[in-house]
Design a protein around this motif. Structure first.
Motif, PDB file in Angstrom:
ATOM      1  N   GLU A 146       0.838  -1.202   0.000  1.00  0.00           N
ATOM      2  CA  GLU A 146       0.000   0.000   0.000  1.00  0.00           C
ATOM      3  C   GLU A 146       0.874   1.253   0.000  1.00  0.00           C
ATOM      4  O   GLU A 146       0.530   2.267  -0.591  1.00  0.00           O
ATOM      5  N   LEU A 150       0.987   4.600  -2.274  1.00  0.00           N
ATOM      6  CA  LEU A 150       0.905   5.988  -1.823  1.00  0.00           C
ATOM      7  C   LEU A 150       2.010   6.831  -2.467  1.00  0.00           C
ATOM      8  O   LEU A 150       1.752   7.919  -2.986  1.00  0.00           O
ATOM      9  N   TYR A 153       1.193   7.476  -5.930  1.00  0.00           N
ATOM     10  CA  TYR A 153       0.136   8.501  -6.006  1.00  0.00           C
ATOM     11  C   TYR A 153       0.728   9.904  -5.859  1.00  0.00           C
ATOM     12  O   TYR A 153       0.434  10.812  -6.632  1.00  0.00           O
ATOM     13  N   LEU A 154       1.588  10.042  -4.860  1.00  0.00           N
ATOM     14  CA  LEU A 154       2.171  11.362  -4.613  1.00  0.00           C
ATOM     15  C   LEU A 154       3.057  11.805  -5.776  1.00  0.00           C
ATOM     16  O   LEU A 154       3.091  12.988  -6.138  1.00  0.00           O
ATOM     17  N   GLY A 157       1.180  12.558  -9.087  1.00  0.00           N
ATOM     18  CA  GLY A 157       0.562  13.868  -8.951  1.00  0.00           C
ATOM     19  C   GLY A 157       1.548  14.935  -8.501  1.00  0.00           C
ATOM     20  O   GLY A 157       1.142  15.931  -7.914  1.00  0.00           O
ATOM     21  N   PHE A 160       0.934  18.779  -9.251  1.00  0.00           N
ATOM     22  CA  PHE A 160      -0.482  18.676  -8.928  1.00  0.00           C
ATOM     23  C   PHE A 160      -1.305  19.815  -9.512  1.00  0.00           C
ATOM     24  O   PHE A 160      -2.517  19.762  -9.501  1.00  0.00           O
ATOM     25  N   ASP A 163      -4.269  19.225 -14.031  1.00  0.00           N
ATOM     26  CA  ASP A 163      -5.422  18.381 -13.722  1.00  0.00           C
ATOM     27  C   ASP A 163      -5.192  16.931 -14.122  1.00  0.00           C
ATOM     28  O   ASP A 163      -5.588  16.009 -13.410  1.00  0.00           O
ATOM     29  N   ALA A 166      -3.123  15.125 -11.516  1.00  0.00           N
ATOM     30  CA  ALA A 166      -3.872  14.863 -10.285  1.00  0.00           C
ATOM     31  C   ALA A 166      -4.853  13.718 -10.501  1.00  0.00           C
ATOM     32  O   ALA A 166      -4.986  12.823  -9.659  1.00  0.00           O
ATOM     33  N   ALA A 167      -5.535  13.722 -11.659  1.00  0.00           N
ATOM     34  CA  ALA A 167      -6.508  12.669 -11.936  1.00  0.00           C
ATOM     35  C   ALA A 167      -5.819  11.322 -12.095  1.00  0.00           C
ATOM     36  O   ALA A 167      -6.316  10.295 -11.625  1.00  0.00           O
ATOM     37  N   LYS A 170      -4.900   9.775  -8.706  1.00  0.00           N
ATOM     38  CA  LYS A 170      -6.081   9.231  -8.032  1.00  0.00           C
ATOM     39  C   LYS A 170      -6.505   7.911  -8.674  1.00  0.00           C
ATOM     40  O   LYS A 170      -6.799   6.930  -7.997  1.00  0.00           O
ATOM     41  N   PHE A 173      -4.296   5.042  -7.647  1.00  0.00           N
ATOM     42  CA  PHE A 173      -4.522   4.581  -6.272  1.00  0.00           C
ATOM     43  C   PHE A 173      -5.797   3.743  -6.179  1.00  0.00           C
ATOM     44  O   PHE A 173      -5.819   2.678  -5.564  1.00  0.00           O
ATOM     45  N   ILE A 174      -6.848   4.214  -6.818  1.00  0.00           N
ATOM     46  CA  ILE A 174      -8.131   3.515  -6.679  1.00  0.00           C
ATOM     47  C   ILE A 174      -8.092   2.160  -7.389  1.00  0.00           C
ATOM     48  O   ILE A 174      -8.551   1.151  -6.847  1.00  0.00           O
ATOM     49  N   ARG A 177      -6.292  -0.160  -5.326  1.00  0.00           N
ATOM     50  CA  ARG A 177      -7.095  -0.593  -4.185  1.00  0.00           C
ATOM     51  C   ARG A 177      -8.066  -1.702  -4.567  1.00  0.00           C
ATOM     52  O   ARG A 177      -8.358  -2.586  -3.769  1.00  0.00           O
TER      53      ARG A 177
ATOM     54  N   LEU B 400      -5.410   9.855   4.708  1.00  0.00           N
ATOM     55  CA  LEU B 400      -4.827   8.521   4.609  1.00  0.00           C
ATOM     56  C   LEU B 400      -5.207   7.686   5.826  1.00  0.00           C
ATOM     57  O   LEU B 400      -5.497   6.496   5.720  1.00  0.00           O
ATOM     58  N   LEU B 405      -4.840   3.503   5.478  1.00  0.00           N
ATOM     59  CA  LEU B 405      -3.518   3.168   4.948  1.00  0.00           C
ATOM     60  C   LEU B 405      -2.698   2.517   6.055  1.00  0.00           C
ATOM     61  O   LEU B 405      -2.668   3.013   7.173  1.00  0.00           O
ATOM     62  N   PRO B 406      -2.008   1.421   5.747  1.00  0.00           N
ATOM     63  CA  PRO B 406      -1.201   0.768   6.777  1.00  0.00           C
ATOM     64  C   PRO B 406      -0.195   1.733   7.399  1.00  0.00           C
ATOM     65  O   PRO B 406       0.280   2.656   6.735  1.00  0.00           O
ATOM     66  N   ILE B 437     -12.286   0.355  -0.598  1.00  0.00           N
ATOM     67  CA  ILE B 437     -11.972   0.916  -1.926  1.00  0.00           C
ATOM     68  C   ILE B 437     -12.684   2.252  -2.090  1.00  0.00           C
ATOM     69  O   ILE B 437     -12.102   3.249  -2.518  1.00  0.00           O
ATOM     70  N   ALA B 440     -11.166   5.244  -0.364  1.00  0.00           N
ATOM     71  CA  ALA B 440     -10.085   5.876  -1.118  1.00  0.00           C
ATOM     72  C   ALA B 440     -10.664   6.754  -2.213  1.00  0.00           C
ATOM     73  O   ALA B 440     -10.179   7.858  -2.470  1.00  0.00           O
ATOM     74  N   ALA B 441     -11.740   6.288  -2.834  1.00  0.00           N
ATOM     75  CA  ALA B 441     -12.314   7.050  -3.943  1.00  0.00           C
ATOM     76  C   ALA B 441     -12.861   8.390  -3.471  1.00  0.00           C
ATOM     77  O   ALA B 441     -12.508   9.443  -4.016  1.00  0.00           O
ATOM     78  N   LEU B 444      -9.898  10.709  -1.949  1.00  0.00           N
ATOM     79  CA  LEU B 444      -8.912  11.208  -2.912  1.00  0.00           C
ATOM     80  C   LEU B 444      -9.558  12.129  -3.941  1.00  0.00           C
ATOM     81  O   LEU B 444      -8.948  13.082  -4.413  1.00  0.00           O
ATOM     82  N   GLN B 448      -8.419  15.830  -4.565  1.00  0.00           N
ATOM     83  CA  GLN B 448      -8.074  16.336  -5.895  1.00  0.00           C
ATOM     84  C   GLN B 448      -8.812  17.640  -6.188  1.00  0.00           C
ATOM     85  O   GLN B 448      -8.229  18.611  -6.669  1.00  0.00           O
ATOM     86  N   PHE B 452      -5.691  20.038  -5.347  1.00  0.00           N
ATOM     87  CA  PHE B 452      -4.874  19.992  -6.549  1.00  0.00           C
ATOM     88  C   PHE B 452      -5.383  20.986  -7.591  1.00  0.00           C
ATOM     89  O   PHE B 452      -6.447  21.565  -7.460  1.00  0.00           O
ATOM     90  N   GLY B 453      -4.605  21.140  -8.632  1.00  0.00           N
ATOM     91  CA  GLY B 453      -4.952  22.106  -9.664  1.00  0.00           C
ATOM     92  C   GLY B 453      -4.390  23.468  -9.321  1.00  0.00           C
ATOM     93  O   GLY B 453      -3.636  23.637  -8.363  1.00  0.00           O
TER      94      GLY B 453
END
Lengths: 669, 541
Positions: A146, A150, A153-154, A157, A160, A163, A166-167, A170, A173-174, A177, B400, B405-406, B437, B440-441, B444, B448, B452-453
């Motif tokens: 995991e 992470l 993911y970081l 992005g 960041f 766009d 960033a997308a 995400k 990560f999903i 998962r 997180l 997250l572990p 799951i 996380a969706a 995150l 975002q 972000f952006g």
């Protein structure tokens, strides 16, 4: 009793680097940040080398216990590290390639904002990846598993403000998962049946009780279920069908990240996990078959997409997915050491391909579209030559590294099924074709780029372009990368050439204590007749080799024909193929398909059915209606208390009449 | 000191509230200082409890630090001022004192009008919550339970947002409805105890002895009465709709306490009352609409996990998003309780603490932006990482932690619950795990869109990063998140005794005590209802 190796330091050192840069790096100069990052990553590499040097004198396998972690009831999982031949190979690959890419990244990211943040994340990644490969139990492995997600993911992005980046982070990560869901359920099954997640406990129990845990040829049992669930996790992390969709998007990250995480190390974690769990897979032929089929199909599928990509990094991304497919094919035919061998050579040449691609992108000011490259051979000779080594390696020409590992996989696959071998060879042809297509398009012919854009080098970076090239501002035109980027290229090029010379056989012998000690033989079910056939086929090994080299040569020839000799041809072929070409060029519309099948139903269903429907229209409306009803009833009853004496008298009379009527009615019964 | 420690912890906030009555309301800073000092003091006086409790962790008494005696308060009806705690209430008390301090600290600049009443009610609320976790007398318990309702109602109704009256009344009526039913249940137990023993008492340990003997056809109604009281509080699906409204309208600190502590009253009630009082209901194979009572509980929990996460995904208001995520997370807690395995139960209590830490922090996080911009619409934001990097980093850590997250707290809780669930029936775990799951969706995606952006909204360009006071409010929560994530062992040790006690009672009710003590995870007698329930859970989807 050997003195402690302090294995824990190997992951912890990069973690310290990450913490130092993450907490204090903002105040550091760039030199200081780079020094910290390189020092801690390099120290981990040095330790890995030191362990490798004295490896033969160590009592392998070796476990080092650090601290307790979860202890709930009878279940426990600890921080403990495990060293055997397999984790040694993985540790060396991760720290070695990782260290080289760290060096390269110093040059590549020099001009970028958030320099300290980048190296903090990169070191953090090393920490989690090393935890993953050194863990002595599945739960600690899951931390790393995991955790690298992470870090990925970081880093995807990292820019960041964009766009798309960033997308993409995400999404990665999903999707990961979703794979982890399978991994988790597999862990629960393991705990339920073995009461432990330690590799030694689980595998030991299985091996010692072979009557209780037989090879599940007759029907799917516990081990098959665990194997399949683990494979779901592996498919997520290692970008296999049907969960590969995140990896091409992940190319939004800086190129060193693509090289380290999305080519050389993290995405191979799934292969490592399957190989590590080989005791389970060996006894679950059905799960193995699924692994092999998924691997083979992914290899072919991704290679076909790779042919039509125009973005240099996207070609490499699909190529990575395809090569990972080869590794799974190897595991699926129980040739784990071949899979790990390819994992290692792939780390060299694919890491190099990405770094060289980064150098190309850097040279021409952030352009990634191969249609706008061309003729770069003379401008950036060092990049050209290193990339050439990598291209020949991945295409599978002897004596380059990729040849040895791919050949071994194909040979071992051919012993299980000629279908695997056939698709594998065809994929090898495709691989050679798309890689030389990239090679010709990038380095040969005329430069097709926009000279203006190249001049306006600095401007592109200022807006934080995806290439994020670190070249010193002010110099214009196509230029070679600085030495700090070229040295890692050169080292990886040497490894891409010579990395396979150890030979698949010797590599297998080295890993034999891991893979063969428990191997009650996947091939146990083979009849002696089949075994005889295999011996007969061994004489044919050189024929198979010749065919796969011929396939690679054919790919080279075809790429030369289409992209060097007759460059107008590809367009005509594309036109002739029509719809099929568009489907491939659009990646078979898989992203669009997933959007319609999964994303849209979830989004629409959650909004209109669950939220507006159930929550608001059913539950809340019922409540509000009953509240209003209560109010209305009270309101009408309230009017009885009008204060009007005559109306009270009326109510009393009415009540009395009611009572009398009731008594009469009762009396008549 | 040790013998009165619970009373000291319990009444420290109330003393602060009483003291505030004498401070003139114009003197806002003095009020803030006094309130903060007493909130901090409330936390500090609870700290000695940690080593003291730890020293007694092996002692065989079920409840420790006992204070008072039965019948010492209103002898004529058998009500007493009796306090006592076990590992479960100990953890929740520590959570309460910590979050109480954090939320009062976070209110410093957020509350500008009617400051005096605000802090008084907040401190009263604090005492009410602590009382619920400490009471060993049902009469006392009910007094605290109801006393808690009023301050919360006022916090939402006075210091809330634009639609505060609707939200406050909804909250009040909903929970009052639940507690009235619970009161009827308590009275039944009270009179039943008298019929059996000839003694009128509200003492909870006494009632533990008689309640399980109630015949099934009565007990199932009692279970339902208690269930409604607790399920509304948790809230379980489909009683959850008061929660998003209450959260959206409540002031930040109110939300922190509401999510962090108040919701735990429901899960605490299940663990403290429903399980020990009515094992005969949970073990029964009698079905309602072809599902056992236990099957219903588990089914509703799984629905809450998935449903809460899906609805959370689509929210446009940050606070509503976090509120629905609470529904999902609390679903894990109730799931862990009703699977009735030791792992599930320990995981559930630990996850209740985790949820208090993580979701409490999430509400603080939303509050930080709200205080600066006075809007919680997600679409109003974007690119916040550029202007508030420290804030963005802290948010990432807490997100997180919340998504499990572990190495952070959420993982330990969710993993243990799911493992415990899997031991009972793998299908339940398979249905519940997608909640991880989805977590996380939604988190995150939120991250975002908010962080972000580039900064597109000019109003966000000048936002200032966290002040030291704000960092201080997050610091204990971050420390706890890492502690539980890295070294959860002591927490499980604290929970061992009460969890084993509850499981032993439960197994005894099944007549299976011997077998279960050896292999607690295998509960053979539940296999049959398990299968029925699983089929139905599947059918419901």
């Amino acid at each position: 009793m050997t003195p402690s190796l302090h294995l824990v330091l190997i992951p912890i050192l990069p973690l310290i680097g990450a913490a130092v840069n993450g907490l204090l790096g903002k105040r550091f100069s760039r030199q200081a940040v780079a020094t910290v990052a390189l020092a801690f990553c390099g120290a981990a590499f040095a330790m890995a080398l030191w362990i490798a040097l004295r490896f033969s004198s160590l009592p392998i396998p070796l476990t080092e216990y650090v601290a307790p972690w979860i202890r709930a009831g009878s279940f426990q999982a600890d921080f403990a590290f495990y060293l055997d031949q397999l984790s040694l190979v993985m540790m060396l690959v991760v720290t070695g390639v990782g260290f080289l890419i760290h060096i390269y990244a110093v040059g590549y990211m020099w001009e970028e904002g958030g320099f300290y943040r980048f190296f903090s994340y990169l070191n953090l990644f090393m920490f989690f990846m090393l935890t993953l490969v050194l863990a002595n139990n599945y739960l600690l492995m899951f931390i790393g598993w995991e955790g690298v997600g992470l870090a990925s993911y970081l880093l995807i992005g990292f820019w960041f403000t964009k766009d798309a980046a960033a997308a993409a982070g995400k999404k990665a990560f999903i999707v990961n998962r979703i794979g982890d869901f399978g991994f988790l359920i597999a862990l629960f099954l393991l705990i339920k049946h073995f009461g432990s997640l330690n590799f030694a406990d689980v595998f030991g129990t299985i091996v010692e009780n072979s009557t209780q845990y037989p090879v599940e040829t007759a029907g799917a049992g516990l081990l098959t279920a665990i194997g399949l669930l683990l494979m779901v996790g592996a498919a997520g992390k290692s970008a296999q069908l049907p969960l590969y969709v995140w990896l091409p998007d992940a190319m939004e990250g800086p190129t060193p990240v693509s090289a380290l995480i999305h080519a050389a190390t993290m995405v191979t974690a799934g292969v490592y996990m399957v190989a590590r769990s080989h005791v389970i897979f060996d006894r679950a032929p059905m799960a193995l078959t699924v692994v092999a089929i998924v691997g083979t199909l992914t290899a072919l599928f991704a290679a076909t997409i790779g042919i039509c990509q125009t973005d240099i990094k996207k070609v490499l991304a699909y190529s990575t997915i395809s090569q990972l497919g080869y590794m799974f094919l190897a595991c699926g035919v129980a040739a784990y050491s071949a899979g790990i061998f390819h994992l290692m050579t792939h780390a060299f040449f694919k890491g190099l391909l990405f770094l060289a691609a980064g150098s190309v992108i850097h040279a021409i000011g952030g352009e990634q579209d191969m249609r706008k490259m061309g003729g770069l051979r003379d401008h950036i000779p060092a990049t050209f030559w290193t990339m050439t080594a990598a291209t020949f390696a991945i295409a599978g020409f002897p004596p380059f590294a990729g040849f040895f590992s791919k050949d071994e996989i194909l040979w071992r696959a051919s012993q299980v099924s000629l279908a695997y071998w056939g698709i594998g060879v065809f994929t090898a042809f495709l691989t050679s074709f798309y890689m030389f297509r990239l090679w010709f398009l990038t380095f040969f012919g005329e430069y097709r780029g926009d000279q203006e854009a190249t001049q306006a080098h600095g401007g592109i970076h200022a807006t934080g372009s995806r290439a994020g090239v670190p070249a010193p501002h002010g110099h214009s035109g196509i230029h070679e990368s600085p030495k700090i980027m070229l040295i890692p290229l050169a080292i990886l090029a040497i490894l891409s050439v010579m990395g396979g010379w150890i030979g698949a056989h010797r590599f297998e012998l080295f890993l034999a204590p891991v893979f063969s000690s428990h191997q009650t033989a996947h091939l146990v079910a083979l009849t002696s007749e089949q075994a005889g056939q295999i011996t007969a086929m061994e004489h044919l090994e050189w024929v198979f080799t010749a065919i796969s080299v011929a396939a690679a040569a054919l790919g080279l020839y075809l790429a030369w024909l289409l992209y060097r000799d007759r460059p107008q041809l590809p367009q005509r072929i594309a036109n002739a193929l029509g719809g099929f070409y568009h489907a491939v060029a659009n990646k078979y519309y898989v992203d669009e398909l997933y959007a319609v099948l999964f994303v849209k139903p979830v989004v629409d269903g959650s909004t209109s059915i669950l939220w507006h429907g159930v929550d608001q229209n059913v539950i809340d409306d019922t409540l509000n209606d009953s509240a209003e009803a209560a109010r209305d009833v009270s309101d009408s009853v309230r009017h009885m208390q009008s204060g009007n004496l005559r109306s009270y008298a009326g109510w009393v009379a009415l009540g009395a009449a009611g009572v009398i009527a009731y008594m009469i009615w009762m009396g008549t019964r | 000191m040790q013998s009165h420690i619970l009373s000291i912890i319990l009444f420290t906030p109330l003393v602060g509230a009483l003291l505030l009555l004498f401070v003139p309301k114009e003197n806002k800073d003095a009020i803030r200082w006094i309130a903060n000092i007493f909130a901090l003091a409330g936390f500090l006086v609870s700290l000695p409890l940690v080593p003291w409790f730890w020293a007694q962790i092996q002692s065989p008494e079920r409840f420790k630090f006992l204070e008072g005696a039965t019948n010492n308060w209103i002898p004529s009806i058998g009500a007493g001022y009796v306090l006592g705690i076990d590992g479960i209430s100990f953890l929740l008390i520590m959570l309460t004192t910590l979050l109480g301090w954090v939320s009062i600290l976070s209110s410093w600049t957020a509350i500008e009008n009617r400051v005096k009443e605000y802090y008084i009610w907040f401190l009263v609320l604090q005492t009410g919550m602590l009382g619920v976790f400490m009471s060993l007398d049902f009469f006392l318990f009910f007094v605290f339970w109801e006393a808690m309702l009023v301050p919360m109602y006022l916090l939402i109704g006075i210091w809330g947002g634009p639609n505060k009256l609707y939200a406050a009344i909804k909250f009040f009526l909903y929970t009052l409805f639940g507690s009235v039913l619970m009161l009827l249940g308590i009275l039944f137990l009270y009179f039943h105890h008298h019929t059996v023993t000839g003694i009128y008492t509200f003492s909870i340990p006494e009632l533990y002895k008689t309640a399980p003997q109630i015949p099934f056809h009565y007990a199932v109604w009692l279970f339902l009465a208690f269930f409604l009281g607790f399920a509304i509080k948790v809230p379980m699906f489909p009683f959850h709709t008061w929660l998003p409204d209450a959260h959206v309208e409540a002031p930040t600190a109110g939300s922190v306490i509401l999510a962090g502590v108040l919701l735990k009253m429901g899960t605490y009630g299940f663990v403290r009352f429903s399980l020990p009082f009515f094992p005969q209901v949970l073990t029964s194979s009698e079905t309602f609409l072809s599902v056992t009572v236990r099957g219903w509980m588990i089914g509703l929990s799984i629905v809450a996990i998935i449903y809460g996460a899906l609805v959370s995904l689509m929210q446009k208001d940050m606070k509503k998003l976090v509120a629905y995520s609470s529904v999902s997370h609390l679903g894990f807690c109730t799931l862990g309780i009703f699977v009735l395995t030791p792992l599930g139960l320990s995981g559930s209590v630990l996850q209740q603490v985790n949820h208090g830490i993580s979701t409490g922090a999430l509400f603080l996080i939303v509050g930080i932006l709200y205080e600066r911009r006075h809007t919680r619409e997600i679409s109003e934001y974007g690119g916040i990482s550029n202007v508030m990097p420290v804030y963005a980093t802290i948010t990432m850590i807490m997100f997180l932690s919340s998504m499990g997250l572990p190495l952070l707290n959420g993982f330990v809780g969710e993993f243990t619950i799911l493992q415990g669930t899997f031991m009972a029936n793998w299908r339940w775990a398979a249905w519940a795990a997608p909640g991880v799951i989805l977590a996380a969706a939604y988190l995150l995606w939120l991250y975002q869109r908010v962080f972000f952006g580039t900064v597109t909204n000019p109003k966000n360009e000048k936002l200032h990063d966290l002040t030291p006071r704000e960092v201080l409010t997050f610091a204990p929560l971050i420390i706890m998140a890492f502690w539980i994530g890295l070294y959860p062992k002591p927490f499980f040790q604290i929970l061992d005794q009460p969890v084993n006690q509850i499981m032993a009672d439960y197994n005894a009710a099944q007549g299976n005590a011997v077998n279960a003590a050896v292999q607690p995870e295998i509960l053979p007698a539940v296999a049959a209802p398990v299968a029925v329930a699983a089929n139905d859970t599947k059918g419901k989807k």
